[in-house]
Design an enzyme around this catalytic site. Structure first.
Site, PDB file in Angstrom:
ATOM      1  N   LEU A  17       0.825  -1.209   0.000  1.00 48.47           N
ATOM      2  CA  LEU A  17       0.000   0.000   0.000  1.00 48.47           C
ATOM      3  C   LEU A  17       0.859   1.258   0.000  1.00 48.47           C
ATOM      4  O   LEU A  17       0.711   2.144  -0.831  1.00 48.47           O
ATOM      5  CB  LEU A  17      -0.909   0.034   1.246  1.00 48.47           C
ATOM      6  N   GLU A  43       3.552   4.256  -0.125  1.00 49.28           N
ATOM      7  CA  GLU A  43       4.472   4.773  -1.138  1.00 49.28           C
ATOM      8  C   GLU A  43       5.406   5.774  -0.479  1.00 49.28           C
ATOM      9  O   GLU A  43       5.149   6.214   0.650  1.00 49.28           O
ATOM     10  CB  GLU A  43       3.674   5.421  -2.272  1.00 49.28           C
ATOM     11  N   TRP A  68       8.311   0.231   2.298  1.00 47.64           N
ATOM     12  CA  TRP A  68       7.991  -0.395   3.577  1.00 47.64           C
ATOM     13  C   TRP A  68       7.133  -1.642   3.402  1.00 47.64           C
ATOM     14  O   TRP A  68       6.213  -1.884   4.167  1.00 47.64           O
ATOM     15  CB  TRP A  68       7.300   0.582   4.542  1.00 47.64           C
ATOM     16  N   ARG A  92      18.753  -9.901  40.919  1.00 55.54           N
ATOM     17  CA  ARG A  92      19.673  -8.784  41.103  1.00 55.54           C
ATOM     18  C   ARG A  92      19.523  -8.203  42.514  1.00 55.54           C
ATOM     19  O   ARG A  92      18.404  -7.905  42.940  1.00 55.54           O
ATOM     20  CB  ARG A  92      19.355  -7.708  40.065  1.00 55.54           C
ATOM     21  N   HIS A 139      16.593  -3.234  34.461  1.00 58.02           N
ATOM     22  CA  HIS A 139      17.781  -4.032  34.138  1.00 58.02           C
ATOM     23  C   HIS A 139      19.073  -3.213  34.182  1.00 58.02           C
ATOM     24  O   HIS A 139      20.160  -3.791  34.130  1.00 58.02           O
ATOM     25  CB  HIS A 139      17.640  -4.657  32.748  1.00 58.02           C
ATOM     26  N   GLY A 164      22.292  -1.428  33.228  1.00 61.28           N
ATOM     27  CA  GLY A 164      23.240  -1.605  32.125  1.00 61.28           C
ATOM     28  C   GLY A 164      22.926  -2.832  31.280  1.00 61.28           C
ATOM     29  O   GLY A 164      23.104  -2.813  30.057  1.00 61.28           O
ATOM     30  N   GLU A 179       0.140   0.423  10.883  1.00 68.60           N
ATOM     31  CA  GLU A 179      -1.296   0.133  10.846  1.00 68.60           C
ATOM     32  C   GLU A 179      -2.132   1.320  11.338  1.00 68.60           C
ATOM     33  O   GLU A 179      -3.121   1.148  12.046  1.00 68.60           O
ATOM     34  CB  GLU A 179      -1.563  -1.120  11.694  1.00 68.60           C
ATOM     35  N   GLU A 223      -1.919   8.631  16.667  1.00 65.01           N
ATOM     36  CA  GLU A 223      -2.646   9.896  16.580  1.00 65.01           C
ATOM     37  C   GLU A 223      -3.959   9.667  15.818  1.00 65.01           C
ATOM     38  O   GLU A 223      -5.022  10.152  16.195  1.00 65.01           O
ATOM     39  CB  GLU A 223      -1.787  10.964  15.879  1.00 65.01           C
TER      40      GLU A 223
END
Lengths: 391, 249
Positions: free
Chosen positions: A131, A133, A162, A276, A346, A348, A371, A375
């Site tokens: 679709l 362009e 795309w 951790r 996590h 680093g 899709e 907005e």
């Protein structure tokens, strides 16, 4: 004549569980161990595509009358979420393909369905939707690719970009202008099934921030001839209708991907925060981390429920543009927020390419753009709110 | 040849189980259940024998509550031809299971019964052996390879110290070990087709078997948390600890 048939199957919970079980086993054994390598090499997952063919995913939503599985949108969304929890890119390979198939199933002639759908269902012919362009995406009516009838075929010139599966696929549902002067503009648009051939070339693979592995490409059509029998529905001027007819399901799919990414970010954060330690205890015992986990989990559940609600409405044949819009908007933003929070949890390691978190962080924004931008979703939701609640 | 594959519905191997607060058993509320992984290997081996032309029919059998039908459906989706559910809400002990299977063998007359060597819920590792004894059929347990030729079944067994191959006359009992094969996952089309395959339901009473438990569970407790280890500086210190503290050398 086009025959807009909606074959919306009955949804079966027990069967869903079996299907998802099979998919989880495949993901665990044949996908998870290879994701990091394929992702970072941006390599097409050929072997996984073959396994997806064996699993039957390329026919998931195609009607059983034409060789597919005829799964409901509800089941399909769960599959998309489950796979996206491991590697979102994989879902693009069959999702775009199934949207092409849906255009034929909903708007094609009986002859077109019999010719194309069984081959789409097995994955013998794979492809996607063409679709967008270079100058237009959301404003589809501004496309410039042109098809001119010459006897028993059309000659097509233009550029599409795309396009998912653009390199490895072999056939696309191609949106063109058959009458560029038509007013309103959408009446001059038509959709063709365009198999690769002379005059149809892939100009380049597009490099992306995320969504690696899948081949997003630019396609160029130079005096490309396509038989008139490939005009979906057999009548000119319905291309825009064909394209937007699949948008609700497309948005439910993208929303389901968002849920998958949001879930994955949460699951890894819950696990990591128990391992951790800082200040002598696992970080999951610090309130700063608990606040994040609480919000992340709530976003996941809310997003999942919105997707289920939209998919159920779709399966019942109810109007669901607002519901699909809400699911897509919320789930994609949940994916973005959860991946960011997962990175903070996590530290680093979240920023490291040796972990999955940075991939979720790169993949998630696509869900906000693809899709129909978020907005646009907000506008659709607002307009529907007014339309459904007149004073 | 007909192959019978008994399969058990157990807590999924990925689930971290929890003991009920009152110590009467494992908490099964909202816990994911799946086919015992050793039984999946048994189903896969049966399918391979059928694909190789050595078997004509595969019957998957499960003993348990109504939900065990879902486990049978998984076997059917993998490639078994039909299923039999022996419905009971009692947690059948290995000897009961073996007796039920013996009664079923009398009806079905399979040429081969392939079972998982044990179920991952209670790790009994008894049913196959008991079934062989009750039927007085030869058995090849802990199989890592099967080869069928001229009506004889060569079973390579994983035993302490290596591999042992035994040759069995049919009908026979085989129990599977992990390395026998890697089970396939069911494809989506096969899951849909499995819905149409037949599952018969039977009861222990109809087969004349009493399922009353012979064992009484007194208490179920979590295993003790593993203690952290000790680092030793020299081999001498290690030997000293093993000899004087642990007392194993």
């Amino acid at each position: 004549m086009s025959t807009a048939v909606d074959t919306r199957p009955v949804h079966d919970e027990a069967e869903d569980e079996q299907i998802l079980d099979a998919i989880r086993k495949w993901l665990e054994r044949d996908v998870k161990p290879h994701v990091l390598e394929l992702e970072h090499k941006d390599e097409y997952p050929q072997k996984m595509v073959e396994q997806m063919m064996e699993l039957g995913l390329f026919g998931a939503s195609i009607s059983a009358d034409y060789g597919g599985l005829g799964l409901s949108a509800t089941t399909y969304a769960k599959i998309v979420t489950t796979i996206s929890e491991v590697w979102m890119s994989l879902t693009g390979i069959f999702n775009s393909h199934l949207i092409m198939a849906a255009a034929v199933q909903r708007f094609g002639t009986e002859e077109q369905k019999r010719k194309w759908l069984p081959k789409f269902a097995t994955g013998e012919i794979r492809g996607g939707l063409a679709l967008t362009e270079p100058d237009c995406g959301t404003d589809l009516q501004a496309i410039r690719t042109r098809a001119v009838r010459q006897g028993d075929h059309y000659v097509i010139n233009g550029t599409k970009t795309w396009i998912s599966n653009g390199i490895k696929g072999s056939c696309y549902a191609l949106l063109v202008k058959t009458d560029p002067e038509a007013q309103p503009r959408h009446k001059g648009m038509s959709m063709f099934l365009a198999p690769k051939g002379p005059g149809f070339r892939v100009s380049r693979k597009l490099e992306k921030l995320g969504y690696k592995g899948i081949d997003s490409a630019e396609l160029i059509f130079e005096d490309y001839k396509v038989p008139a029998e490939n005009l979906i529905g057999g009548v000119e001027g319905r291309g825009f209708h064909n394209a937007v007819g699949g948008l609700e399901l497309g948005r439910i799919n993208v929303a389901a991907r968002g849920v998958g990414i949001a879930n994955a970010a949460l699951k890894e954060s819950v696990a990591y925060s128990q391992i951790r330690k800082t200040m002598g205890k696992p970080i999951c015992q610090h309130q700063a981390i608990q606040l994040k986990l609480g919000d992340m989990a709530t976003r996941c559940e809310a997003a999942r429920l919105l997707v289920e609600q939209a998919a159920r409405a779709y399966d019942k044949g109810e109007r669901c543009d607002m519901e699909a819009g809400m699911a897509k908007l919320f789930a994609s933003e949940a994916a973005v927020e959860n991946s960011m929070e997962a990175m903070r949890i996590h530290g680093g390691y979240g920023y490291s390419k040796e972990f999955n978190i940075e991939r979720y962080y790169r993949d998630a924004p696509l869900m906000c753009i693809g899709e129909g931008t978020n907005e646009m979703q907000r506008i659709i939701i607002a307009r529907q709110l007014v339309e459904r609640n007149p004073v | 040849m007909k192959i019978m594959v008994p399969i058990k519905r157990v807590v999924d191997y990925n689930v971290k189980i929890r003991v009920k607060a009152d110590g009467t058993g494992v908490d099964l509320n909202n816990v994911k259940m799946s086919m015992n992984p050793f039984d999946e290997i048994a189903v896969e081996e049966a399918i391979r024998l059928k694909e190789a032309g050595s078997a004509t029919e595969i019957v998957a059998v499960s003993i348990g509550p109504q939900q065990a039908q879902e486990t049978i459906r998984t076997a059917l989706a993998m490639g078994a031809d039909r299923g039999i559910l022996i419905k009971t809400d009692t947690d059948a002990e290995p000897l009961t299971v073996a007796k039920l299977l013996k009664a079923l063998c009398a009806e079905e007359k399979p040429g081969l019964v392939i079972l998982g060597k044990q179920a991952i819920d209670n790790d009994c590792n008894q049913t196959g052996q008991m079934l062989a004894a009750l039927l007085q059929w030869p058995q090849g347990t802990f199989a890592s390879k099967l080869a069928l030729s001229s009506g004889k079944l060569a079973v390579t067994r994983e035993v302490d110290g290596g591999l042992q191959t035994v040759e069995l006359n049919l009908p026979a009992i085989v129990t599977t070990d992990l390395r026998l094969n890697e089970p396939r996952y069911a494809s989506l089309p096969n899951i849909m087709k499995a819905k149409k395959k037949p599952i018969d339901e039977k009861t222990p009473e109809a087969l004349g078997i009493d399922t009353a438990p012979r064992l009484k569970t007194l208490k179920v407790v979590e295993p003790p948390k593993r203690q952290s280890g000790v680092k030793v500086k020299t081999v001498g210190e290690l030997v000293d600890k093993l000899r004087n503290e642990v007392g194993i050398i």
